[in-house]
Write a protein that holds these residues in place. Structure first.
Motif, mmCIF file in Angstrom:
data_model
loop_
_atom_site.group_PDB
_atom_site.id
_atom_site.type_symbol
_atom_site.label_atom_id
_atom_site.label_comp_id
_atom_site.label_asym_id
_atom_site.label_seq_id
_atom_site.Cartn_x
_atom_site.Cartn_y
_atom_site.Cartn_z
ATOM 1 N N GLN A 12 0.835 -1.205 0.000
ATOM 2 C CA GLN A 12 0.000 0.000 0.000
ATOM 3 C C GLN A 12 0.867 1.251 0.000
ATOM 4 O O GLN A 12 2.017 1.212 0.461
ATOM 5 C CB GLN A 12 -0.909 0.001 1.224
ATOM 6 N N PRO A 13 0.344 2.344 -0.496
ATOM 7 C CA PRO A 13 1.089 3.609 -0.424
ATOM 8 C C PRO A 13 1.519 3.902 1.008
ATOM 9 O O PRO A 13 0.743 3.718 1.950
ATOM 10 C CB PRO A 13 0.075 4.643 -0.919
ATOM 11 N N SER A 119 -0.152 0.155 -4.467
ATOM 12 C CA SER A 119 -1.561 0.429 -4.740
ATOM 13 C C SER A 119 -2.390 0.155 -3.506
ATOM 14 O O SER A 119 -2.080 -0.739 -2.719
ATOM 15 C CB SER A 119 -2.059 -0.441 -5.894
ATOM 16 N N SER A 120 -3.439 0.935 -3.363
ATOM 17 C CA SER A 120 -4.361 0.693 -2.256
ATOM 18 C C SER A 120 -5.515 -0.204 -2.703
ATOM 19 O O SER A 120 -6.406 -0.525 -1.916
ATOM 20 C CB SER A 120 -4.896 2.020 -1.715
#
Length: 120
Positions: A12-13, A119-120
């Protein structure tokens, strides 16, 4: 000589990943070793690299977030990636400019690439 990269994945970011690259074979000397990446639709670019003498070069976009380190005894380099952003999504390639045992010249070698997706 082979370069084997590992450690990619989905994150995740804001997250972190650590890439590893091992150079194997009859290696006499390594002049440069580090990481490049190719994002979708873009050219391959330098991320971080150790150059002759032990200095490091980083892409401006990763300075302060990524750290390259190495283990000379094992012919390995690592890339610690923190505060990852979606723009860091790419295939990351290990690269080495080295001299094989029995050779008088240096040559460039590439690993197979490892996918990093932020990416979320």
């Amino acid at each position: 000589v082979q370069l084997q990269a590992s450690g990619g994945g989905l994150v995740q970011p804001g997250g972190s990943l650590r890439l590893s690259c091992a150079a194997s074979g009859s290696i006499f000397s390594i002049n440069r070793m580090g990481w490049y990446r190719r994002a979708p639709g873009k050219q391959r670019e330098l991320v971080a690299v150790f150059i002759s003498g032990g200095s490091t070069n980083y892409a401006a976009s990763v300075k302060g977030r990524f750290t390259i380190s190495r283990d000379n005894a094992k012919n390995m380099v690592y890339l610690q990636m923190n505060s990852l952003k979606p723009d860091d999504t790419a295939v990351y390639y290990c690269n080495a400019f080295l001299r094989e045992a029995g050779s008088s010249v240096y040559d460039g070698y590439w690993g197979q690439g490892t996918q990093v997706t932020v990416s979320s």
